[in-house]
Scaffold this active site. Structure first.
Site, PDB file in Angstrom:
ATOM      1  N   HIS A 196      -4.661  -3.002  -0.966  1.00  0.00           N
ATOM      2  CA  HIS A 196      -5.157  -3.822  -1.813  1.00  0.00           C
ATOM      3  C   HIS A 196      -6.289  -4.937  -0.278  1.00  0.00           C
ATOM      4  O   HIS A 196      -5.218  -6.174   0.613  1.00  0.00           O
ATOM      5  CB  HIS A 196      -3.861  -5.055  -1.713  1.00  0.00           C
ATOM      6  CG  HIS A 196      -3.188  -4.626  -2.857  1.00  0.00           C
ATOM      7  ND1 HIS A 196      -2.857  -5.796  -3.817  1.00  0.00           N
ATOM      8  CD2 HIS A 196      -2.000  -3.871  -2.789  1.00  0.00           C
ATOM      9  CE1 HIS A 196      -2.778  -4.924  -5.363  1.00  0.00           C
ATOM     10  NE2 HIS A 196      -1.776  -3.779  -4.685  1.00  0.00           N
ATOM     11  N   HIS A 237      -6.917  -6.295  -9.643  1.00  0.00           N
ATOM     12  CA  HIS A 237      -6.383  -5.586  -8.414  1.00  0.00           C
ATOM     13  C   HIS A 237      -6.201  -4.369  -7.640  1.00  0.00           C
ATOM     14  O   HIS A 237      -6.555  -5.844  -6.725  1.00  0.00           O
ATOM     15  CB  HIS A 237      -5.512  -4.360  -9.542  1.00  0.00           C
ATOM     16  CG  HIS A 237      -4.541  -3.252  -9.135  1.00  0.00           C
ATOM     17  ND1 HIS A 237      -3.584  -2.492 -10.202  1.00  0.00           N
ATOM     18  CD2 HIS A 237      -3.912  -3.261  -7.798  1.00  0.00           C
ATOM     19  CE1 HIS A 237      -2.764  -2.563  -9.074  1.00  0.00           C
ATOM     20  NE2 HIS A 237      -2.698  -2.884  -8.207  1.00  0.00           N
ATOM     21  N   SER A 259       9.091   2.869  -2.444  1.00  0.00           N
ATOM     22  CA  SER A 259       8.740   1.489  -3.307  1.00  0.00           C
ATOM     23  C   SER A 259       9.439   0.311  -1.606  1.00  0.00           C
ATOM     24  O   SER A 259      11.001   0.285  -1.630  1.00  0.00           O
ATOM     25  CB  SER A 259       9.587   1.237  -4.236  1.00  0.00           C
ATOM     26  OG  SER A 259       9.088   0.346  -5.173  1.00  0.00           O
ATOM     27  N   GLY A 260       8.565  -0.176  -1.374  1.00  0.00           N
ATOM     28  CA  GLY A 260       9.414  -1.180  -0.912  1.00  0.00           C
ATOM     29  C   GLY A 260       9.560  -1.572   0.971  1.00  0.00           C
ATOM     30  O   GLY A 260      10.035  -2.389   1.185  1.00  0.00           O
ATOM     31  N   HIS A 279      -3.776   4.630  -2.309  1.00  0.00           N
ATOM     32  CA  HIS A 279      -3.801   2.905  -2.674  1.00  0.00           C
ATOM     33  C   HIS A 279      -3.412   1.086  -1.848  1.00  0.00           C
ATOM     34  O   HIS A 279      -2.324   1.121  -1.100  1.00  0.00           O
ATOM     35  CB  HIS A 279      -2.785   2.547  -4.119  1.00  0.00           C
ATOM     36  CG  HIS A 279      -2.618   1.271  -4.557  1.00  0.00           C
ATOM     37  ND1 HIS A 279      -4.072   0.262  -5.322  1.00  0.00           N
ATOM     38  CD2 HIS A 279      -2.305   0.081  -5.005  1.00  0.00           C
ATOM     39  CE1 HIS A 279      -3.609  -0.478  -5.394  1.00  0.00           C
ATOM     40  NE2 HIS A 279      -2.225  -1.343  -5.204  1.00  0.00           N
ATOM     41  N   TYR A 307     -24.985  17.639   9.613  1.00  0.00           N
ATOM     42  CA  TYR A 307     -23.435  16.759  10.499  1.00  0.00           C
ATOM     43  C   TYR A 307     -22.531  17.416  11.146  1.00  0.00           C
ATOM     44  O   TYR A 307     -21.815  18.044  10.493  1.00  0.00           O
ATOM     45  CB  TYR A 307     -23.349  15.398   9.921  1.00  0.00           C
ATOM     46  CG  TYR A 307     -22.194  14.221  10.299  1.00  0.00           C
ATOM     47  CD1 TYR A 307     -23.647  12.840  11.242  1.00  0.00           C
ATOM     48  CD2 TYR A 307     -21.195  14.347  10.433  1.00  0.00           C
ATOM     49  CE1 TYR A 307     -22.799  12.318  11.193  1.00  0.00           C
ATOM     50  CE2 TYR A 307     -20.496  13.149  11.067  1.00  0.00           C
ATOM     51  CZ  TYR A 307     -20.982  12.147  11.873  1.00  0.00           C
ATOM     52  OH  TYR A 307     -20.716  11.632  12.528  1.00  0.00           O
ATOM     53  N   SER A 355       7.577   5.195  -5.236  1.00  0.00           N
ATOM     54  CA  SER A 355       6.739   4.027  -5.472  1.00  0.00           C
ATOM     55  C   SER A 355       5.845   3.392  -6.911  1.00  0.00           C
ATOM     56  O   SER A 355       6.148   3.858  -7.218  1.00  0.00           O
ATOM     57  CB  SER A 355       5.396   4.239  -4.290  1.00  0.00           C
ATOM     58  OG  SER A 355       3.554   2.681  -5.003  1.00  0.00           O
ATOM     59  N   ASP A 359     -23.095   8.043   3.439  1.00  0.00           N
ATOM     60  CA  ASP A 359     -22.235   8.366   4.571  1.00  0.00           C
ATOM     61  C   ASP A 359     -21.929   9.195   3.318  1.00  0.00           C
ATOM     62  O   ASP A 359     -21.003  10.351   3.629  1.00  0.00           O
ATOM     63  CB  ASP A 359     -22.466   8.218   5.883  1.00  0.00           C
ATOM     64  CG  ASP A 359     -23.804   8.187   6.241  1.00  0.00           C
ATOM     65  OD1 ASP A 359     -25.059   9.192   6.114  1.00  0.00           O
ATOM     66  OD2 ASP A 359     -23.851   7.589   7.465  1.00  0.00           O
ATOM     67  N   GLY A 366       0.812  -1.204   0.326  1.00  0.00           N
ATOM     68  CA  GLY A 366      -0.358  -0.137  -0.300  1.00  0.00           C
ATOM     69  C   GLY A 366       0.916   1.243  -0.349  1.00  0.00           C
ATOM     70  O   GLY A 366       2.131   1.151   0.017  1.00  0.00           O
ATOM     71  N   ASN A 367      -0.359   2.215  -0.240  1.00  0.00           N
ATOM     72  CA  ASN A 367       0.846   3.755  -0.564  1.00  0.00           C
ATOM     73  C   ASN A 367      -0.102   4.649  -0.208  1.00  0.00           C
ATOM     74  O   ASN A 367      -0.742   4.732  -0.387  1.00  0.00           O
ATOM     75  CB  ASN A 367       2.271   3.508  -1.992  1.00  0.00           C
ATOM     76  CG  ASN A 367       1.252   3.365  -2.545  1.00  0.00           C
ATOM     77  OD1 ASN A 367       0.240   3.917  -3.321  1.00  0.00           O
ATOM     78  ND2 ASN A 367       1.531   1.884  -3.292  1.00  0.00           N
TER      79      ASN A 367
END
Length: 237
Positions: free
Chosen positions: A96, A168, A44-45, A94, A233, A73, A119, A27-28
Site C-alpha cells: 500500500h 485498493h 498474515s499480520g 503487494h 544496459y 497472507s 526503463d 504488504g506481502n
C-alpha cells in the site's frame, strides 16, 4: 520444505520496509516453485521485525496450506490467481505504498511521461476497473487477481510488471521475488514522478507547456536497451 525459496521470500519481504513500501504489516511478497506447483508467502499480520525465514507459509496453487505454523497472507488468493494466469512470473508483491496507492484510489493509470518510467515499464501502468458488488461480496481476494489478469488481456505482463487495483493499491511481479520487489520500488518512484509532473503541468497550465506521454521512439529506446535479445544496459557476461 522449500527452504531456499523460503529464505528468498523472507529476504524479499524484508526489503519492503527498507524501501518504505509498507506501513505496519501492509504488504506481502511471495515466490513460486513452478516444478512443484507450490508457493511460499508471508504469513498474515505478522510484524516484519518478528519475521523469520521459517515463518514463511507454503501453499499449493489451489490455496491449500502445505506447511507453516501461521495462516498465509489474506492476499494469497490474489497471488495464486496471478501465478495461474501469468505463467511467466516467479514472484509477486503487494503493498500500500502511498504514491502508487494514491493513483489506485483515484482510479488512474500512471502515464509514461519519461525515460525513468520507460526503463522498466513499456507503456502506462494500468489501473483496473472497479470491482462489482458481487465480486466484492464473493471471493474478493481471488477476484482481485482475476480483474488484474483481465486488465492484461491485451498486454504482456512482463512488459508492464505491475498494476493498480482500483480503490485498493499496487501489485507488482517479476521473474523471482527479488525482481518483483525491485519493480514495486520503481513503481512507487515513477508514481511520485508522475504526480509531480501533473502537478507542475497544472500549476503552469496558463502557459503553453503541458505534460505529454513520452515519445514512442524514446520509450522504445529506453525499454529495449534493458530488455529483450538486443539489450545492452549493464555488464555483458
Amino acid at each position: 520444505m522449500l527452504e531456499q525459496l523460503k529464505s528468498v521470500v523472507y529476504k524479499a519481504n524484508m526489503e519492503l520496509p527498507k524501501h518504505k513500501l509498507v506501513t505496519f504489516t501492509w504488504g506481502n511478497v511471495s515466490g513460486i516453485d513452478r516444478e512443484r506447483g507450490l508457493v511460499v508467502i508471508k504469513p498474515s499480520g505478522v510484524n516484519y521485525e518478528k519475521l523469520k525465514p521459517e515463518d514463511m507459509v507454503v501453499v499449493d496453487l489451489e490455496g491449500k496450506k502445505i506447511e507453516g505454523n501461521y495462516k498465509p497472507s489474506t492476499d494469497t488468493p490474489t497471488h495464486l490467481a496471478l501465478y495461474n494466469k501469468f505463467i511467466e512470473i516467479g514472484g509477486v508483491v503487494h503493498t500500500h505504498s502511498p504514491w502508487a496507492t494514491s493513483f489506485a484510489q483515484a482510479k488512474r493509470d500512471i502515464v509514461a511521461y519519461g525515460t525513468t518510467h520507460s526503463d522498466y515499464f513499456y507503456g502506462n501502468i494500468p489501473c483496473t476497473r472497479a470491482m462489482t458488488d458481487e465480486e466484492i461480496i464473493g471471493d474478493y481476494e481471488y477476484n482481485t487477481g482475476i480483474i488484474i489478469a483481465e486488465t492484461f488481456k491485451d498486454k504482456n505482463p512482463m512488459d508492464v510488471p505491475a498494476a493498480l487495483v482500483a480503490n485498493h493499491g499496487p501489485f507488482a511481479w517479476g521473474k523471482d521475488p527479488m525482481e518483483a520487489v525491485h519493480n514495486a520500488a520503481v513503481l512507487e518512484q515513477v508514481a511520485m514522478m508522475a504526480y509531480y509532473t501533473e502537478a507542475i503541468e497544472h500549476i503552469w497550465s496558463s502557459n503553453t507547456t503541458q505534460a505529454h506521454p513520452i515519445p514512442q521512439k524514446l520509450a522504445d529506446k529506453h525499454y529495449y536497451r534493458k530488455h529483450g535479445p538486443d539489450a545492452y544496459y549493464g555488464q555483458i557476461n
